[in-house]
Design a protein around this motif. Structure first.
Motif, PDB file in Angstrom:
ATOM      1  N   ILE A  82      87.235 -68.539 -79.463  1.00  0.00           N
ATOM      2  CA  ILE A  82      86.341 -69.703 -79.524  1.00  0.00           C
ATOM      3  C   ILE A  82      87.062 -70.951 -79.031  1.00  0.00           C
ATOM      4  O   ILE A  82      86.495 -71.757 -78.273  1.00  0.00           O
ATOM      5  CB  ILE A  82      85.819 -69.889 -80.961  1.00  0.00           C
ATOM      6  CG1 ILE A  82      84.885 -68.730 -81.329  1.00  0.00           C
ATOM      7  CG2 ILE A  82      85.095 -71.222 -81.099  1.00  0.00           C
ATOM      8  CD1 ILE A  82      84.468 -68.734 -82.776  1.00  0.00           C
ATOM      9  N   ILE A  83      88.326 -71.127 -79.449  1.00  0.00           N
ATOM     10  CA  ILE A  83      89.106 -72.277 -78.981  1.00  0.00           C
ATOM     11  C   ILE A  83      89.282 -72.219 -77.468  1.00  0.00           C
ATOM     12  O   ILE A  83      89.175 -73.224 -76.757  1.00  0.00           O
ATOM     13  CB  ILE A  83      90.465 -72.327 -79.701  1.00  0.00           C
ATOM     14  CG1 ILE A  83      90.274 -72.586 -81.197  1.00  0.00           C
ATOM     15  CG2 ILE A  83      91.362 -73.395 -79.090  1.00  0.00           C
ATOM     16  CD1 ILE A  83      91.554 -72.546 -81.997  1.00  0.00           C
ATOM     17  N   ASP A  84      89.528 -71.014 -76.955  1.00  0.00           N
ATOM     18  CA  ASP A  84      89.699 -70.842 -75.512  1.00  0.00           C
ATOM     19  C   ASP A  84      88.434 -71.219 -74.749  1.00  0.00           C
ATOM     20  O   ASP A  84      88.480 -71.800 -73.661  1.00  0.00           O
ATOM     21  CB  ASP A  84      90.079 -69.390 -75.219  1.00  0.00           C
ATOM     22  CG  ASP A  84      90.501 -69.192 -73.774  1.00  0.00           C
ATOM     23  OD1 ASP A  84      90.709 -70.192 -73.071  1.00  0.00           O
ATOM     24  OD2 ASP A  84      90.618 -68.033 -73.338  1.00  0.00           O
ATOM     25  N   ILE A  85      87.269 -70.892 -75.324  1.00  0.00           N
ATOM     26  CA  ILE A  85      86.000 -71.209 -74.660  1.00  0.00           C
ATOM     27  C   ILE A  85      85.683 -72.694 -74.752  1.00  0.00           C
ATOM     28  O   ILE A  85      85.224 -73.311 -73.787  1.00  0.00           O
ATOM     29  CB  ILE A  85      84.861 -70.362 -75.273  1.00  0.00           C
ATOM     30  CG1 ILE A  85      85.096 -68.878 -74.981  1.00  0.00           C
ATOM     31  CG2 ILE A  85      83.510 -70.799 -74.732  1.00  0.00           C
ATOM     32  CD1 ILE A  85      84.117 -67.962 -75.681  1.00  0.00           C
ATOM     33  N   LEU A  86      85.913 -73.283 -75.917  1.00  0.00           N
ATOM     34  CA  LEU A  86      85.547 -74.680 -76.129  1.00  0.00           C
ATOM     35  C   LEU A  86      86.452 -75.637 -75.367  1.00  0.00           C
ATOM     36  O   LEU A  86      86.016 -76.726 -74.975  1.00  0.00           O
ATOM     37  CB  LEU A  86      85.582 -75.009 -77.628  1.00  0.00           C
ATOM     38  CG  LEU A  86      84.537 -74.302 -78.500  1.00  0.00           C
ATOM     39  CD1 LEU A  86      84.722 -74.700 -79.963  1.00  0.00           C
ATOM     40  CD2 LEU A  86      83.121 -74.646 -78.037  1.00  0.00           C
ATOM     41  N   VAL A  87      87.706 -75.268 -75.179  1.00  0.00           N
ATOM     42  CA  VAL A  87      88.656 -76.152 -74.496  1.00  0.00           C
ATOM     43  C   VAL A  87      88.784 -75.697 -73.045  1.00  0.00           C
ATOM     44  O   VAL A  87      89.375 -74.649 -72.773  1.00  0.00           O
ATOM     45  CB  VAL A  87      90.033 -76.128 -75.185  1.00  0.00           C
ATOM     46  CG1 VAL A  87      90.988 -77.068 -74.469  1.00  0.00           C
ATOM     47  CG2 VAL A  87      89.903 -76.506 -76.656  1.00  0.00           C
TER      48      VAL A  87
ATOM     49  N   TRP B  79      98.397 -72.598 -84.097  1.00  0.00           N
ATOM     50  CA  TRP B  79      99.268 -73.486 -83.318  1.00  0.00           C
ATOM     51  C   TRP B  79      99.565 -72.931 -81.934  1.00  0.00           C
ATOM     52  O   TRP B  79      99.509 -73.659 -80.933  1.00  0.00           O
ATOM     53  CB  TRP B  79     100.577 -73.722 -84.078  1.00  0.00           C
ATOM     54  CG  TRP B  79     101.643 -74.366 -83.239  1.00  0.00           C
ATOM     55  CD1 TRP B  79     101.748 -75.689 -82.904  1.00  0.00           C
ATOM     56  CD2 TRP B  79     102.745 -73.715 -82.608  1.00  0.00           C
ATOM     57  NE1 TRP B  79     102.850 -75.900 -82.116  1.00  0.00           N
ATOM     58  CE2 TRP B  79     103.483 -74.704 -81.912  1.00  0.00           C
ATOM     59  CE3 TRP B  79     103.199 -72.395 -82.573  1.00  0.00           C
ATOM     60  CZ2 TRP B  79     104.643 -74.403 -81.183  1.00  0.00           C
ATOM     61  CZ3 TRP B  79     104.333 -72.095 -81.846  1.00  0.00           C
ATOM     62  CH2 TRP B  79     105.054 -73.088 -81.170  1.00  0.00           C
ATOM     63  N   SER B  80      99.875 -71.647 -81.843  1.00  0.00           N
ATOM     64  CA  SER B  80     100.183 -71.052 -80.543  1.00  0.00           C
ATOM     65  C   SER B  80      98.982 -71.110 -79.613  1.00  0.00           C
ATOM     66  O   SER B  80      99.127 -71.347 -78.400  1.00  0.00           O
ATOM     67  CB  SER B  80     100.643 -69.604 -80.732  1.00  0.00           C
ATOM     68  OG  SER B  80      99.608 -68.811 -81.279  1.00  0.00           O
ATOM     69  N   THR B  81      97.783 -70.914 -80.161  1.00  0.00           N
ATOM     70  CA  THR B  81      96.568 -70.971 -79.333  1.00  0.00           C
ATOM     71  C   THR B  81      96.342 -72.373 -78.779  1.00  0.00           C
ATOM     72  O   THR B  81      96.071 -72.556 -77.586  1.00  0.00           O
ATOM     73  CB  THR B  81      95.354 -70.533 -80.163  1.00  0.00           C
ATOM     74  OG1 THR B  81      95.578 -69.220 -80.680  1.00  0.00           O
ATOM     75  CG2 THR B  81      94.097 -70.541 -79.315  1.00  0.00           C
TER      76      THR B  81
END
Length: 826
Positions: free
Chosen positions: A729-734, A287-289
């Motif tokens: 991965i979330i940081d890269i994809l978004v 959630w925080s990410t």
């Protein structure tokens, strides 16, 4: 006895009479008249020596005449706090020049490519709406420009000296004059006045409404920095709905019954509680990410919409902050203009020899004090927990700890400001970033130190739950009260006390008649203001620096004039010159007719507290986010408490800005600055803390009953790396910037390039082969001439530089210019 009774009765009667006078005189500030417009208000500090007051204000106005001769200066005497005040207003031409100095972005006309760009005075005709002097610059932008003019008034070569009857104030070369006077308590406040009409409308849509925040109106009135804070606060409040709903479900499902002793009974209820604990910890990490990545996109959209998307500049391109002190004047390596210079090695010495050691000692000292309090708490529980008469002693250590946190925070805040001033940073961004770092480090220990100790040293989840709930709830309640109720009551009591002292010489009958006259006059003026605006209710604008009724008249006249003939900048400048009023007699001595004092809104605002920046508001929400992210698996209702608090916090902060503080100077920002990095670091720390909580949870002990200490560490490390990989991965994809924002910025750049190509082709056709013909080429007489002539004129004036306050220093000499190089709108 009778004499004593009579004296007591007389004292009571006098108290009742004085109380009635106190309540009656307070109506003078409740019905204060609206002040005439000014872009900036400088309030001089009160002094018992009236000669010193007059000399200081005369000296400051004289400096303003020399540095900024086009500023309109008015001097008024404020009866409320017995001091002089300087009202500053700039004409349109000076404001346009200052807009370039402040790097204010404005929209380009569509025929020149469109989009937003830093305003340029020499290319003013390219900007949309520049002909409307009442609407092109918002009041906030006008205030920022005039404040920049005042802040950049610096002592020239040889310095300055202000000789007062009881002291002498010296200004070394390059020292900012007004900030120096503030530090020596000659100038009390430099503030912007509220627009009462628009503020009333804003409060109805913001403070007393449950609808979505009017972020755009907040931006127009308070600036992008404060609007960005409230946008971030609203976004955080929306994001808290997800952990709140999950926390409520898990609280009623599992109850979170913690097993602290190995001999406790293992039942199904305990199993469900352990599973909920682990699931909630996993959810917190993801959630925080998502929340942080989501906010990056939102703030990029807001920055693009507000024209601050590319507001970040290199420090050499920014003007020095007013309080920056240099050893001497030196040319800027990029712009070449003269400005104060401070050697880099002095920054390093102060930072590593003084600041860092003191900050480290304060943080360690606070942590040691916390451990000492917990030790005393354990001893008190051991000896007095079962005592009937001395059980209250068990509460003393935590009370002492709470008081210690409050007192140490205030002391350290002042120390951090002193250390930051010693470090002498050149720009406001650097100054604020390092101040935030110092304060966050100390606040992190005071806010989370006890929770880390309970969670990972004592490993008492039940105690962690109780401590987290107590800290979160009490901190939120007390801060909301201290932010709103206390300052509001103090301000109103202070105003009532000042009006009471101001009317002490008036008789009771005179005071009643005067207050009644003021009340009737104010009510009649309000009725006159509201009556013509009834059919147009709800139409509010911040584009005009005049009163609302005058604004509508001027706008109607402006529209009629524009229909008849197009207005040019030169004609607007001539209008400003013709409308320029003479300065009031200097000084405006204390009026002799004090029998009927009447207050203005400017006098009331000048005694209010200052809201420098939303640092404390950001810090409060940062700590709240840490409570929810780091330790909410122990208390899942933490997000619910935070959500309820934030729904109130938005209105509390809005009420504070609108009613209890002076109108702040809103800076132009593209994001939340250093707080974004702090939140990201807190997100990484949250992953680590939640993984450790999972590793020592009851569910892991159930799965591996014989798990060793080393095996537990291995599980924590593997789990932490897996979650950090998911986070990456979330940081890269978004992407941080939405796709449509990238497309729009690319379109604007494409349009600008195409417009430049068209203008270049036009210039190539207008140029003549011989230099004599070029010299005989007629120049436009106004800045509204066609783009072809303007481009050619720019080529002829390629060596001319934009005017800045530092150019006017006596130590800086400008090369003589030929007549052909003169700016047609100078």
């Amino acid at each position: 006895m009778a004499t004593l009774h009579n004296k007591v009765g007389a004292i009571i009667q006098d108290g009742i009479v004085e109380g009635q006078r106190f309540a009656l005189s307070s109506d003078l500030w409740r019905y204060a008249s609206t002040s005439t417009h000014c872009d900036l208000l400088i309030t001089m500090a009160f002094s018992n020596d009236d000669v010193e007051n007059k000399q200081s204000v005369m000296w400051l106005v004289q400096q303003m005449k020399e540095h900024e001769p086009n500023l309109r200066v008015e001097i008024r005497y404020h009866r409320l706090n017995s001091c002089y005040a300087i009202y500053l207003t700039a004409d349109y031409k000076s404001l346009l020049k200052g807009a370039e100095l402040c790097h204010i972005k404005k929209a380009i006309k569509s025929k020149f490519g469109g989009g937003m760009r830093d305003f340029s005075f020499e290319e003013a005709q390219f900007f949309a709406g520049v002909e409307g002097k009442n609407t092109f610059l918002s009041p906030m932008e006008r205030t920022l420009i005039v404040k920049q003019m005042v802040d950049m008034m610096r002592a020239g070569k040889g310095g300055l000296t202000l000789k007062l009857p009881r002291r002498t104030i010296s200004f070394t070369e390059g020292t900012a004059i007004v900030p120096r006077l503030q530090s020596t308590n000659v100038v009390q406040h430099v503030s912007a006045l509220h627009n009462t009409e628009f503020l009333k409308h804003l409060q109805q849509k913001w403070v007393t409404s449950i609808e979505a925040q009017p972020i755009d109106q907040i931006k127009d009135y308070f600036g992008t920095e404060i609007a960005m804070y409230f946008a971030w606060l609203g976004h955080l409040t929306t994001a808290l709905w997800f952990p709140s709903l999950l926390g409520i479900v898990m609280w009623f499902l599992g109850g979170f019954k913690y097993k602290n002793n190995p001999g406790d009974k293992q039942d199904l209820y305990q199993l469900i509680s352990d599973i909920c604990f682990v699931l909630f910890a996993f959810f917190n990490c993801i959630w925080s990410t998502i929340y942080l990545e989501w906010w990056k996109r939102v703030q990029a959209e807001l920055a693009f919409k507000w024209g601050t998307y590319d507001a970040t500049q290199d420090s050499y391109l920014q003007d020095p902050r007013p309080a920056f002190q240099g050893d001497y004047l030196a040319p800027n390596p990029v712009s070449g203009r003269m400005e104060p210079f401070y050697p880099a090695w002095k920054h390093i010495v102060v930072r590593y020899v003084i600041t860092y050691p003191i900050t480290f000692l304060c943080v360690v000292g606070m942590f040691v004090a916390m451990l000492a309090v917990f030790t005393v708490q354990d001893l008190a529980d051991f000896y007095f927990s079962d005592s009937f008469f001395f059980h209250w002693i068990c509460y003393l250590p935590m009370i002492v700890y709470a008081l210690m946190i409050v007192i140490s925070d205030k002391i350290y805040r002042r120390l951090a400001l002193i250390l930051n001033d010693w470090e002498n940073y050149r720009t406001d961004d650097e100054y604020e970033d390092f101040l935030i770092t110092k304060i966050v480090l100390f606040q992190f220990v005071t806010a989370f130190g006890s929770l880390f100790y309970i969670a990972f040293v004592l490993r008492d989840m039940k105690r962690l739950q109780e401590t987290l709930a107590t800290l979160l709830i009490t901190r939120q309640v007390t801060q909301n009260i201290m932010e709103t109720v206390v300052p509001f009551m103090i301000e109103k009591l202070k105003l009532s006390s000042l009006t009471y002292k101001m009317t002490r010489s008036m008789s009771d009958g005179s005071l009643r008649r005067h207050v009644e006259n003021v009340r009737n006059k104010r009510q009649s003026s309000v009725e006159q203001e509201e009556s013509p605006r009834t059919p147009r209710e709800g139409l509010f604008t911040l584009g005009s620096p005049v009163s609302p009724e005058g604004q509508e008249v001027r706008q109607r006249k402006g529209l009629e004039t524009e229909k008849e003939q197009p207005r040019t900048l030169s004609s607007i400048f001539r209008e400003d010159f013709s409308l320029k009023t003479e300065r009031l007699p200097l000084p405006e001595f204390k009026p002799s007719h004090d029998s009927n004092p009447e207050l203005t809104q400017a006098e009331l605002e000048s005694v209010m507290s200052v809201y420098a920046r939303p640092l404390d508001d950001f810090l409060e929400m940062f700590i709240q986010f840490g409570y929810v992210l780091l330790f909410s698996p122990a208390f899942p209702l933490a997000a619910v408490c935070a959500l309820i608090n934030n729904l109130i916090e938005i209105r509390v902060d809005a009420f504070k800005l609108c009613n209890t503080v002076q109108r702040p100077f809103g800076r132009r920002v593209k994001d939340i600055g250093a707080w974004q990095k702090a939140m990201e670091l807190l997100g990484i720390l949250g992953v680590m803390v939640n993984c450790v909580l999972i590793g020592q949870s009851g569910l892991v002990q159930r799965i591996w009953p014989e798990l060793s200490w080393g095996g537990q560490i291995l599980i924590i490390v593997v789990l932490e790396h897996v979650i950090l990989a998911i986070k990456m991965i979330i940081d890269i994809l978004v992407p941080d910037v939405p796709h449509w924002v990238r497309i729009e910025t690319a379109k604007q750049e494409h349009f600008r390039r195409e417009a430049f190509k068209r203008e270049s082709r036009l210039l190539s056709h207008t140029q003549t082969p011989s230099s004599e013909q070029q010299n005989n080429q007629p120049e436009p007489s106004t800045p509204d001439a066609g783009p072809r002539f303007n481009r050619l004129d720019q080529l002829n004036r390629s060596k001319r530089r934009s005017i800045t306050p530092m150019v006017r220093l006596s130590s800086f000499t400008r090369k003589p210019r030929k007549d052909s190089d003169d700016n047609c709108i100078d």
